[in-house]
Scaffold this active site. Structure first.
Site, PDB file in Angstrom:
ATOM      1  N   ASP A 126      56.684 -35.094  36.911  1.00  0.00           N
ATOM      2  CA  ASP A 126      56.297 -35.294  35.647  1.00  0.00           C
ATOM      3  C   ASP A 126      56.453 -34.474  34.505  1.00  0.00           C
ATOM      4  OD1 ASP A 126      55.143 -37.048  33.673  1.00  0.00           O
ATOM      5  OD2 ASP A 126      53.023 -36.126  34.207  1.00  0.00           O
ATOM      6  N   HIS A 146      58.415 -27.420  30.177  1.00  0.00           N
ATOM      7  CA  HIS A 146      58.541 -28.773  30.499  1.00  0.00           C
ATOM      8  C   HIS A 146      59.800 -29.325  30.543  1.00  0.00           C
ATOM      9  CE1 HIS A 146      54.118 -29.517  30.180  1.00  0.00           C
ATOM     10  NE2 HIS A 146      54.060 -28.490  29.226  1.00  0.00           N
TER      11      HIS A 146
END
Length: 217
Positions: A26, A199
């Site tokens: 994710d 991320h």
């Protein structure tokens, strides 16, 4: 990244050879194409910036970003500059990280604000909190002339060495606008490689998928 351990790709490959049934991956940057900036790119960009800055450099980042603080301290020593730490949480983290050996710097690299005032502007780097536009944090007080020691002047640069956490867009933009109006040169990850997000973007996620070769994703 010379200030942190790299990902253990060898171990990932070994795990993938055993056969991976499910991979759960994710990222808040999954909607963004391309690859994430590396810490090496950030170091290179900050190095050139710190070296050639005409005045004081104010850097806003996360108080928990110890590797970024180490980067700034290392560059300050390289170019004969001094660093002021601003923000209670950042002060605490620097103190603890130094005691635990995660931060390494010469005793005289970090100075107090009063000592910084005696130096020439280009010799001063201030690292502080508030890059997400938090009220009462260092950058906000700097922008509104409410800080006890520092007031923006011609030649100053402000670097937002952090990405925008979703939901903080308006607050951060308002802070940047205020800093611009005060005459500061404002830089952030969209106009200078001064932050590497934690991320993954789409190409990073594809690379991870190809590396792990799961049956289900």
């Amino acid at each position: 990244n010379p200030f942190d351990k790299p990902a253990d790709v060898k171990k990932m490959k070994e795990l993938s050879k055993k056969g991976l049934r499910v991979l759960l991956a994710d990222s808040t940057n999954a909607e963004h194409p391309g690859k994430q900036t590396s810490e090496g790119d950030v170091l290179e960009e900050l190095d050139a910036f710190v070296k050639g800055a005409p005045g004081r450099v104010f850097i806003g980042t996360f108080a928990s970003m110890i590797s970024r603080i180490q980067m700034v301290l290392t560059l300050a020593e390289k170019y004969g500059k001094k660093v002021v730490i601003e923000g209670r949480s950042m002060h605490t983290n620097v103190e603890v990280a130094q005691k635990l050996g995660y931060l390494k710097f010469k005793p005289k690299t970090i100075v107090e604000p009063d000592d910084a005032k005696k130096l020439k502007p280009h010799q001063v780097i201030v690292v502080g909190t508030g890059a997400q536009g938090q009220k009462n944090a260092f950058l906000s007080r700097l922008a509104t002339d409410e800080h006890r020691h520092f007031h923006l002047q011609k030649g100053d640069s402000v670097i937002f060495s952090s990405s925008v956490i979703p939901g903080n867009e308006r607050t951060i933009q308002a802070l940047k606008d205020t800093l611009w109006r005060k005459g500061a040169r404002v830089f952030h990850y969209k106009n200078l490689d001064v932050h590497a997000g934690g991320h993954c973007k789409q190409e990073d996620l594809k690379e991870f998928y190809d590396l792990m070769k799961p049956e289900y994703y």
